[in-house]
Structure formats: C-alpha cells, structure tokens
Design a protein around this motif. Structure first.
Motif, PDB file in Angstrom:
ATOM      1  N   GLU A  44      -3.873  -4.826   0.722  1.00  0.00           N
ATOM      2  CA  GLU A  44      -5.249  -5.078   1.162  1.00  0.00           C
ATOM      3  C   GLU A  44      -5.876  -3.857   1.837  1.00  0.00           C
ATOM      4  OE1 GLU A  44      -6.120  -9.382   2.542  1.00  0.00           O
ATOM      5  OE2 GLU A  44      -4.027  -9.013   3.068  1.00  0.00           O
ATOM      6  N   VAL A  91      -3.277 -12.138  -3.285  1.00  0.00           N
ATOM      7  CA  VAL A  91      -4.079 -12.104  -2.065  1.00  0.00           C
ATOM      8  C   VAL A  91      -5.210 -13.120  -2.156  1.00  0.00           C
ATOM      9  CG1 VAL A  91      -5.589 -10.683  -0.625  1.00  0.00           C
ATOM     10  CG2 VAL A  91      -3.484  -9.711  -1.578  1.00  0.00           C
ATOM     11  N   HIS A 125       1.619  -7.406   1.498  1.00  0.00           N
ATOM     12  CA  HIS A 125       0.224  -7.836   1.369  1.00  0.00           C
ATOM     13  C   HIS A 125      -0.695  -6.974   2.227  1.00  0.00           C
ATOM     14  CE1 HIS A 125      -0.034 -11.935  -0.735  1.00  0.00           C
ATOM     15  NE2 HIS A 125       1.134 -11.417  -1.057  1.00  0.00           N
ATOM     16  N   PRO A 171      -1.971 -12.540   6.049  1.00  0.00           N
ATOM     17  CA  PRO A 171      -0.561 -12.393   5.702  1.00  0.00           C
ATOM     18  C   PRO A 171       0.377 -13.216   6.579  1.00  0.00           C
ATOM     19  CG  PRO A 171      -1.646 -10.260   5.690  1.00  0.00           C
ATOM     20  CD  PRO A 171      -2.632 -11.225   6.254  1.00  0.00           C
ATOM     21  N   ARG A 209      -3.789 -16.480  -1.584  1.00  0.00           N
ATOM     22  CA  ARG A 209      -3.390 -16.662  -0.180  1.00  0.00           C
ATOM     23  C   ARG A 209      -4.591 -16.917   0.717  1.00  0.00           C
ATOM     24  NH1 ARG A 209      -2.667 -11.457   2.130  1.00  0.00           N
ATOM     25  NH2 ARG A 209      -4.576 -11.992   3.247  1.00  0.00           N
TER      26      ARG A 209
END
Length: 327
Positions: free
Chosen positions: A315, A48, A311, A16, A51
């Motif tokens: 997660e 996610v 995020h 993140p 990313r």
C-alpha cells in the motif's frame, strides 16, 4: 485425509491489523474440486481491496487469490490434474493465504517443470492480467504504442517484457527514477517519472502529439483524466485497477469530445471464467516464461505470519516486481 492449515482470515474490513493467522480444517475435495498444498502464495492489490471492503467479502473470510503448490487429491470429474502434479492458479474463491486448501479445479493450471513454485505464485494473477490486456481486450499489433501506468510493479514489469516480445512500444510511468530505470531495463521504450514530470505532456512529446493507441491504467482516480487526454482518436482506455481510489463519475460525452474514444473496465476473473480459456491463457503465459521472453522478478518475500507487513509495503508503494508469502 483431514487436517488443519494455517490460514489468513479477516473478521471485519479494515487496515492490515485485521489480518489474523489461524488454524483451519482442510477437508477432502468434492466433485470438480482439488486439494492443493501450497509452496508459496502471491500478494496482489486486489487482496488489499478485499481487506478494506472496497471489494467486500462475506465475513469472516480467508484472503488471497494466487498460489502455487502440489495437488494432494482430486474430486470426481477432474481430469486435467492428478495427485502429485505441480500446479498454480489465480482464481477465487479467496483463501490462497494458507498452507493448504480445497478449491474449484477448473482454473487451477498444471505448472511446467521449468517454472519454480515461487515464480508460479508470483506470476499467475499478474501474468494472466497482462495476457488479457495484450491478447484479449483490444486488437494490438507490432508498431502500436501503449501507455502503461505503474510500469515497475509486478504487472508492469511483465507488461514491459510482453510488449517488447510483441514489437509493441510501451511508454511506462513510475514514481521514481529508480523505478523508471527498472521498467526500461525490462523492455519499456520510455518511462516517465510522474513525481517530476507532467505525464500527459511528456506522452504527447514522445508521440509527436499523436497520442497512444491504448492506455492500460491500474492507478484509477489520480491518472484517469490525464490518461484520456493522451489517447489517439478511436483509442482504447483500459481501466483495470483502483490503486489511488475508484474513478469518479464522468460524462460519456467526454469520450466523443476527445475523439470517439473507447473505454472498458475488465477483470481477470471474467476472462478466466471458462475452464478451457483459462488453461489456454496460462499456456501462452507459460510459453513466454519458458522461452525466456518474460522473467518473473520477485523483489519481496515475507513469511506468512508477516502478511500485515507485506500489505503495508504494498500500500505504501514500497514494492517493485512481485511479492510472495513464503510457507
């Protein structure tokens, strides 16, 4: 009108901490494009994956695939939207974590007045996913039984309600008794706490040993083998996510040994690639919501500048329902 908009970007893949909030120019739409001013943005696990690089992007890249807002301008050839229209979407290219953007118009959908911008931003990716799972992937009819993992998440709670509205028995799984109760409250017939129960054994018990017609699994590595084990002969395994990591390689012979099973790995973006198909799917979803069959639950809200915290919560599986980024 040319201006700038706060936009979340990444310059490298990672945790993140790689998320950056920057000012970026927003130009005018070209042919087949619209400029949309966002009112709220959606948060999804695919963000996610992008990313971290599981689904790699060309860098630097803006993130986000879901938002709702007001159309500011349309380019040539766009006839299903006009300036001032309310609209929502779940489509690429990424860049929805922003105050405004220019993007292809084909998958941007007019948003009914009875659905708020927050609901629109929270429901499009998850709701269209449920639409293709139940209406487009394999034939499902009243009386069928489905195992749905992560039933208390944003996709799961919509799936519970969709199943109930169609007369389909949904057995959910979730990671706590509280989350199980949430799934039950939203229409699941049963919900299994996988932290305290062996979900394959419990599914076999609930189905008198017959198994389920379909498994809908967004968890991936941790649940895949157990999911195959609870399917009826000729059953369908729909693997549509990788929350615990990609499914490891397996032998196709397993599908034969377990009863001529079928398996598919669909994506939403294949299903909505055609403009009219996307609009038709959205209309069915909007109809379920406006009729009251499905209520969009938004349990977490983060300002755009707290996207890293959003995020982290996703997660860590600390979220239920949908999460939006507020502008």
């Amino acid at each position: 009108m040319s201006r700038t908009a706060r936009t979340v970007v990444i310059e490298k893949h990672g945790g993140p901490e790689v998320l950056q909030l920057v000012e970026r120019p927003v130009g005018d739409p070209g042919p087949g494009e619209v400029r949309i001013a966002h009112k709220a943005c959606g948060l999804n696990f695919i963000d996610v994956y992008q990313r971290t690089g599981l689904y790699p992007l060309d860098l630097p890249a803006a993130l986000g695939l879901e938002a709702a807002g007001v159309i500011e301008a349309v380019g040539d050839g766009v006839d299903h939207l006009k300036p001032g229209d309310r609209a929502a979407y779940a489509s690429g290219p990424s860049g929805a974590y922003s105050e405004a953007r220019v993007m292809p118009a084909a998958q941007v959908c007019p948003l009914p007045d009875g659905i708020s911008f927050d609901e629109g931003a929270a429901m499009m990716l998850k709701g269209l996913t449920v639409q293709y799972l139940f209406a487009r992937t394999t034939p499902l009819r009243a009386g069928d039984t489905v195992l749905f993992h992560a039933a208390a998440g944003g996709v799961g709670l919509i799936a519970c309600q969709w199943a109930r509205s169609e007369g389909i028995t949904l057995i959910g799984t979730a990671g706590s008794d509280e989350k199980c109760q949430l799934a039950l409250d939203h229409g699941a017939a049963h919900c299994i706490n996988y932290q305290t129960e062996d979900f394959p054994a419990r599914v076999r018990d609930l189905t008198d040993g017959k198994g389920v017609d379909v498994v809908m699994d967004s968890i991936g590595k941790d649940t895949f083998q157990g999911s195959l084990g609870v399917l009826k002969p000729l059953g369908m395994m729909i693997s549509f996510g990788n929350a615990t990591g990609p499914v490891p390689p397996f032998s196709l012979a397993e599908l034969a040994q377990k009863g001529s099973l079928k398996i598919t790995r669909p994506t939403l973006f294949t299903h909505i690639a055609d403009h009219q198909t996307c609009q038709d799917m959205a209309q069915q979803l909007f109809g379920k919501v406006t009729a009251g069959d499905i209520k969009i639950r938004i349990d977490q809200r983060f300002p755009l500048d707290q996207v890293a915290q959003a995020h982290q919560a996703l997660e860590a599986r600390k979220t239920t329902g949908s999460t939006i980024l507020e502008l």
